[in-house]
Design a protein around this motif. Structure first.
Motif, PDB file in Angstrom:
ATOM      1  N   PRO A   1       6.823   9.010 -11.195  1.00 17.99           N
ATOM      2  CA  PRO A   1       7.462   8.761  -9.891  1.00 17.99           C
ATOM      3  C   PRO A   1       7.710  10.027  -9.091  1.00 17.99           C
ATOM      4  O   PRO A   1       7.646  10.010  -7.857  1.00 17.99           O
TER       5      PRO A   1
ATOM      6  N   ARG B   1       6.605  10.777  -5.230  1.00 23.38           N
ATOM      7  CA  ARG B   1       7.540  11.240  -4.197  1.00 23.38           C
ATOM      8  C   ARG B   1       6.980  12.463  -3.485  1.00 23.38           C
ATOM      9  O   ARG B   1       7.014  12.557  -2.250  1.00 23.38           O
TER      10      ARG B   1
ATOM     11  N   ARG C   1       6.184  -1.597   0.694  1.00 19.24           N
ATOM     12  CA  ARG C   1       7.241  -1.433  -0.300  1.00 19.24           C
ATOM     13  C   ARG C   1       7.352  -2.686  -1.157  1.00 19.24           C
ATOM     14  O   ARG C   1       7.155  -3.810  -0.683  1.00 19.24           O
TER      15      ARG C   1
ATOM     16  N   GLU D   1       4.586   1.375  -5.462  1.00 21.12           N
ATOM     17  CA  GLU D   1       4.930   1.896  -6.777  1.00 21.12           C
ATOM     18  C   GLU D   1       6.205   2.739  -6.719  1.00 21.12           C
ATOM     19  O   GLU D   1       6.473   3.405  -5.710  1.00 21.12           O
ATOM     20  N   PRO D   2       7.013   2.720  -7.806  1.00 22.49           N
ATOM     21  CA  PRO D   2       8.263   3.499  -7.833  1.00 22.49           C
ATOM     22  C   PRO D   2       8.005   4.979  -7.581  1.00 22.49           C
ATOM     23  O   PRO D   2       7.030   5.541  -8.065  1.00 22.49           O
TER      24      PRO D   2
ATOM     25  N   THR E   1      10.830   5.643   0.869  1.00 21.45           N
ATOM     26  CA  THR E   1      10.917   4.459   1.727  1.00 21.45           C
ATOM     27  C   THR E   1      10.474   4.826   3.134  1.00 21.45           C
ATOM     28  O   THR E   1      10.321   6.000   3.479  1.00 21.45           O
TER      29      THR E   1
END
Length: 360
Positions: free
Chosen positions: A130, A134, A261, A280-281, A285
């Protein structure tokens, strides 16, 4: 990039002609014996990998057949790539160009092949964590910020577009395209009325442009090449065919529509996307993307729902165009896979965003 078998490379870019031309342009006979393979998704300008003993490059040309010159302007793409070389925006180097005739009987250019990964279909191997996802999302925003910080004049793009009245012209342009494509798209009367109503509402609520910059026009995750080992590094931005000078918030608004999302409500989830990777995590957002963009540019976010609604409107018209061209037999039916309900879903999203904003 993924191969697209529906584009016949030998027809759109004959290896013999391409090889001879490259050997002359790049002063290396090693290019004469080359292979040409279609890469990318192939719905608009065509992209080919040219490989030979001398190395590998990428060739871009317009679609086959009759097309709108302004929508597939190779000189325009080449110009913006050349102008952005040396800026904080990573772009491939342009190596050669032709106005027509050899090697493909159409305007084309050749650029360097940038090593890396284009996120599409499945996540690259290095994106399992994750934290990596990010960083990839943040890098996407940071490159968009870098683009919108470039002063057009010093890089030779002062006359690259007409910033004054940009939003009104864009709305008129896509409304005109809708009038052209709607009859052949199979769109029902109720959806057509809703789209027309959305266009009218956008026209009545036209925001004031905060700043004019270079605009990419189709900025999204799979138009970037990422470093294969470091998802936080973007190695190149691709597909500049819609670039111009205008309102940078248009790029951010369209990005909001592309971004998917896992917890999206149905009105967001039903709209067709290029991919669902960002569910995906770890991926930021939409609000986190927007806030990072605002921090980098200093632009206010309160008008962002309008730009996202316009992005949904624009994509609805694009989908109608694809459906119309498939119905006419101008492009293969596979181009429209998953798009049959795309126009009403995108119109519904546009009207929803204008009422409820991005959070709803």
């Amino acid at each position: 990039m993924t191969a697209t078998p529906h584009v016949q490379a030998g027809v759109a870019a004959d290896p013999g002609r391409v090889g001879r031309w490259l050997a002359h342009q790049l002063a290396d006979p090693g290019w004469r014996d080359c292979g040409v393979t279609s890469i990318g998704q192939g719905r608009s300008n065509l992209t080919f990998r040219v490989s030979s003993a001398a190395g590998s490059v990428v060739l871009r040309r317009p679609p086959m057949g009759s097309v709108a010159a302004t929508a597939h302007d190779m000189g325009r793409e080449r110009r913006v790539l050349t102008a952005l070389a040396g800026t904080a925006v990573p772009v491939p180097s342009v190596l050669a160009a032709a106005p027509g005739g050899e090697p493909v009987d159409a305007p084309c250019y050749v650029m360097e092949l940038v090593d890396g990964v284009v996120p599409f279909g499945v996540l690259p191997a290095g994106w399992a964590d994750p934290g990596a996802r990010r960083r990839a999302g943040e890098a996407l925003v940071d490159v968009l910020v870098a683009l919108h910080r470039v002063d057009p004049a010093p890089v030779g793009l002062a006359d690259f577009g007409r910033p004054d009245g940009f939003l009104a012209r864009q709305l008129r342009r896509w409304s005109t395209q809708w009038d052209t494509w709607c009859p052949g798209s199979g769109t029902d009367a109720a959806t057509a009325a809703e789209l027309t109503a959305l266009a009218g509402e956008l026209a009545r609520r036209l925001p004031e442009t905060q700043r004019s910059t270079i605009v990419h026009g189709d900025y999204r995750l799979d138009n970037l090449i990422y470093d294969e080992r470091e998802p936080g590094t973007v190695r190149a931005v691709l597909d500049w065919e819609m670039s111009t000078l205008g309102d940078p918030m248009a790029d951010l608004g369209l990005l909001m529509v592309y971004w998917s999302r896992a917890d999206d409500p149905p009105v967001w989830r039903d709209a067709p996307r290029r991919h669902n990777l960002t569910r995906e995590p770890g991926f930021p957002t939409r609000l986190q993307l927007a806030e990072r963009y605002a921090e980098g540019t200093g632009l206010a976010l309160h008008p962002l729902p309008w730009y996202a609604a316009f992005g949904a409107f624009k994509l609805a018209v694009v989908v109608a165009g694809i459906l119309s061209r498939v119905a006419d037999g101008a492009v293969p039916a596979e181009f429209a896979v998953g798009m049959s309900d795309g126009v009403p879903a995108l119109v519904a999203l546009g009207r929803h965003v204008l009422r409820a904003g991005l959070a709803g």
